[in-house]
Design a protein around this motif. Structure first.
Motif, short mmCIF file in Angstrom:
data_model
loop_
_atom_site.label_atom_id
_atom_site.label_comp_id
_atom_site.label_asym_id
_atom_site.label_seq_id
_atom_site.Cartn_x
_atom_site.Cartn_y
_atom_site.Cartn_z
N UNK A 205 62.53 -53.54 21.67
CA UNK A 205 63.97 -53.43 21.40
C UNK A 205 64.48 -54.85 21.19
N UNK A 206 64.75 -55.18 19.96
CA UNK A 206 65.19 -56.53 19.62
C UNK A 206 66.22 -56.39 18.50
N UNK A 207 66.13 -57.27 17.50
CA UNK A 207 67.02 -57.13 16.35
C UNK A 207 66.88 -55.75 15.74
N UNK A 208 65.64 -55.25 15.74
CA UNK A 208 65.34 -53.88 15.32
C UNK A 208 64.52 -53.20 16.42
N UNK A 209 64.22 -51.92 16.21
CA UNK A 209 63.47 -51.14 17.19
C UNK A 209 62.21 -50.58 16.56
N UNK A 210 61.09 -50.74 17.24
CA UNK A 210 59.83 -50.19 16.77
C UNK A 210 58.93 -49.89 17.96
N UNK A 230 59.60 -45.54 15.16
CA UNK A 230 60.61 -44.69 15.81
C UNK A 230 62.03 -45.12 15.49
N UNK A 231 62.20 -46.31 14.91
CA UNK A 231 63.54 -46.82 14.67
C UNK A 231 64.38 -45.94 13.77
N UNK A 232 63.74 -45.11 12.95
CA UNK A 232 64.50 -44.28 12.01
C UNK A 232 64.48 -42.81 12.39
N UNK A 246 69.50 -45.52 4.78
CA UNK A 246 70.32 -44.56 4.05
C UNK A 246 70.68 -43.33 4.84
N UNK A 247 70.04 -43.12 6.00
CA UNK A 247 70.36 -41.98 6.85
C UNK A 247 71.41 -42.36 7.89
N UNK A 248 71.88 -41.37 8.62
CA UNK A 248 72.91 -41.60 9.63
C UNK A 248 72.32 -41.54 11.04
N UNK A 249 72.83 -42.44 11.89
CA UNK A 249 72.56 -42.42 13.33
C UNK A 249 71.10 -42.58 13.71
N UNK A 250 70.34 -43.33 12.92
CA UNK A 250 68.99 -43.69 13.36
C UNK A 250 69.11 -44.53 14.63
N UNK A 251 68.16 -44.41 15.52
CA UNK A 251 68.25 -45.13 16.79
C UNK A 251 68.31 -46.63 16.55
N UNK A 252 67.68 -47.11 15.49
CA UNK A 252 67.74 -48.52 15.15
C UNK A 252 69.18 -48.96 14.88
N UNK A 253 69.97 -48.07 14.30
CA UNK A 253 71.33 -48.43 13.90
C UNK A 253 72.35 -48.29 15.03
N UNK A 254 71.96 -47.67 16.14
CA UNK A 254 72.92 -47.47 17.23
C UNK A 254 72.48 -48.11 18.55
N UNK A 256 69.88 -50.94 18.77
CA UNK A 256 69.20 -52.23 18.67
C UNK A 256 70.13 -53.35 19.13
N UNK A 257 69.58 -54.55 19.21
CA UNK A 257 70.41 -55.70 19.56
C UNK A 257 71.53 -55.90 18.55
N UNK A 258 71.22 -55.70 17.28
CA UNK A 258 72.23 -55.83 16.23
C UNK A 258 73.37 -54.83 16.44
N UNK A 259 73.00 -53.59 16.82
CA UNK A 259 74.01 -52.55 17.03
C UNK A 259 74.87 -52.85 18.26
N UNK A 260 74.27 -53.35 19.33
CA UNK A 260 75.01 -53.69 20.54
C UNK A 260 76.05 -54.77 20.24
#
Length: 383
Positions: A205-210, A230-232, A246-254, A256-260
């Motif tokens: 869990x960093x800038x992105x999630x994997x 798993x980020x998407x 292009x999808x909505x509410x991927x865990x990466x987008x809500x 991740x560090x960027x999202x926080x």
């Protein structure tokens, strides 16, 4: 062993400690004394083993012990991050001999980053010419067999690039490239957990999630190297956040560090970096802690599905976000233990990574050593 053991197989026995004298090798393999002597002589000449102090005597002259020679070669490695890259030279046991970290934006592209990596390795090598292989971890999906970057989380300009030939042209050794989370998972597993368990899920869990999956003691890459992305995977009630895929509410987008950082700024918090978020968490800022914990719950929603599917013995949370924020880890635990099946969570542990930033370096070295020191590679190497 029922058939004649090759020099590469004898090396595996010595590395594992199963056979540490010539007599041990003969007993385990069934080789004659002259055959054992021939294979040991071959490995000694190639610098892969050394004769150590005398072993315990069972009557007569004490036997010489044989030991794997970790100093018989070196492995340059690098773990690329979005903004910071760790570069090191390791020995044949995976121990770091020299290391440096550099700040570089990987979006500058392979034409800038790869020459910089290679120049840095050469400086750290300081004239050594016993390079056994090179390992690289990148924040992207990698077709492992080819070393081709297929899709990138933070380095889109690399998509389609086949990395190994570029580096091999300069160093003339095997070059292995994998997803950054896979190599970190390998480093954590082999350094911390391998003696007790074979199944582990590492989530960065960093800038992105994997995620990286260890199954049966080895990396689970999938058919084309896309396992662990798993980020998407979308979460419920994410608020309709548009992900870069292009999808909505991927865990990466809500989560991740960027999202926080984005969500806290939307609430009026002056946070320029995750260090600012850490300061607010430590100060007990309730709204910041709520945002971080909610990110953990969303992440836990995705991890719970992975736990039901993979049944790991331990979930290891790494990356700077997981390492910095206890509320996020608590949020993950809350949801995973609630939503995963009773059998899957009966003995499940959810822990923070123990190696920290060095896990990627360790994993890259292990990836290379598994290849270049395999029995097949040792037997195929020119004498």
């Amino acid at each position: 062993m029922s058939r004649l053991a090759t020099p590469g197989e004898v090396l595996q026995l010595i590395r594992s400690g199963e056979a540490v004298t010539r007599a041990d090798i003969g007993r385990v393999t069934g080789l004659s004394r002259p055959a054992v002597a021939h294979r040991v002589s071959d490995l000694l000449q190639r610098g892969l083993i050394v004769e150590d102090a005398e072993g315990p005597s069972t009557g007569g002259r004490p036997p010489m012990r044989l030991r794997f020679h970790a100093g018989g070669g070196v492995v340059p490695v690098a773990s690329l991050g979005a903004r910071r890259t760790q570069i090191a030279i390791c020995d044949l046991a995976g121990e770091v001999l020299h290391r440096t970290d550099i700040d570089i934006d990987v979006e500058e592209g392979p034409g800038v980053v790869l020459p910089l990596l290679m120049d840095t390795w050469e400086k750290l090598l300081d004239g050594r010419d016993d390079v056994a292989g090179i390992g690289l971890g990148v924040p992207a999906t990698v077709e492992f067999a080819a070393g081709r970057v297929e899709s990138a989380r933070v380095m889109a300009s690399w998509t389609g690039v086949v990395i190994p030939p570029v580096i091999a042209e300069r160093f003339g050794v095997p070059v292995l490239v994998d997803n950054d989370v896979n190599v970190i998972a390998m480093g954590e597993h082999r350094s911390v957990y391998a003696a007790e368990l074979d199944d582990l899920l590492f989530v960065k869990v960093s800038t992105r999630i994997g995620a990286g999956v260890i199954s049966g003691g080895g990396i689970l890459r999938g058919a084309l190297g896309a396992a662990g992305e798993i980020g998407h995977i979308p979460v419920r009630d994410g608020g309709g956040v548009l992900c870069r895929c292009g999808n909505l509410d991927c865990v990466d987008s809500v989560a991740s560090g960027t999202a926080i950082l984005r969500d806290l700024r939307a609430k009026g918090r002056d946070v320029a970096s995750l260090a600012d978020v850490t300061a607010l968490v430590r100060a007990g800022d309730a709204e910041t802690m709520a945002v971080v914990r909610q990110a953990g719950r969303w992440l836990g929603e995705v991890i719970s599905g992975a736990v039901n599917l993979l049944n790991p013995a331990v979930v290891v949370l790494g990356g700077d976000v997981a390492e910095m924020f206890q509320p996020l880890v608590s949020g993950v635990r809350e949801i995973v233990y609630r939503r995963s099946t009773q059998l899957a969570t009966r003995s499940l542990r959810i822990e923070r990574g123990r190696l920290g930033p060095g896990a990627g370096i360790t994993g890259c070295a292990l990836m290379v050593l598994d290849h270049v020191l395999s029995a097949q590679a040792v037997d195929a190497a020119p004498r």
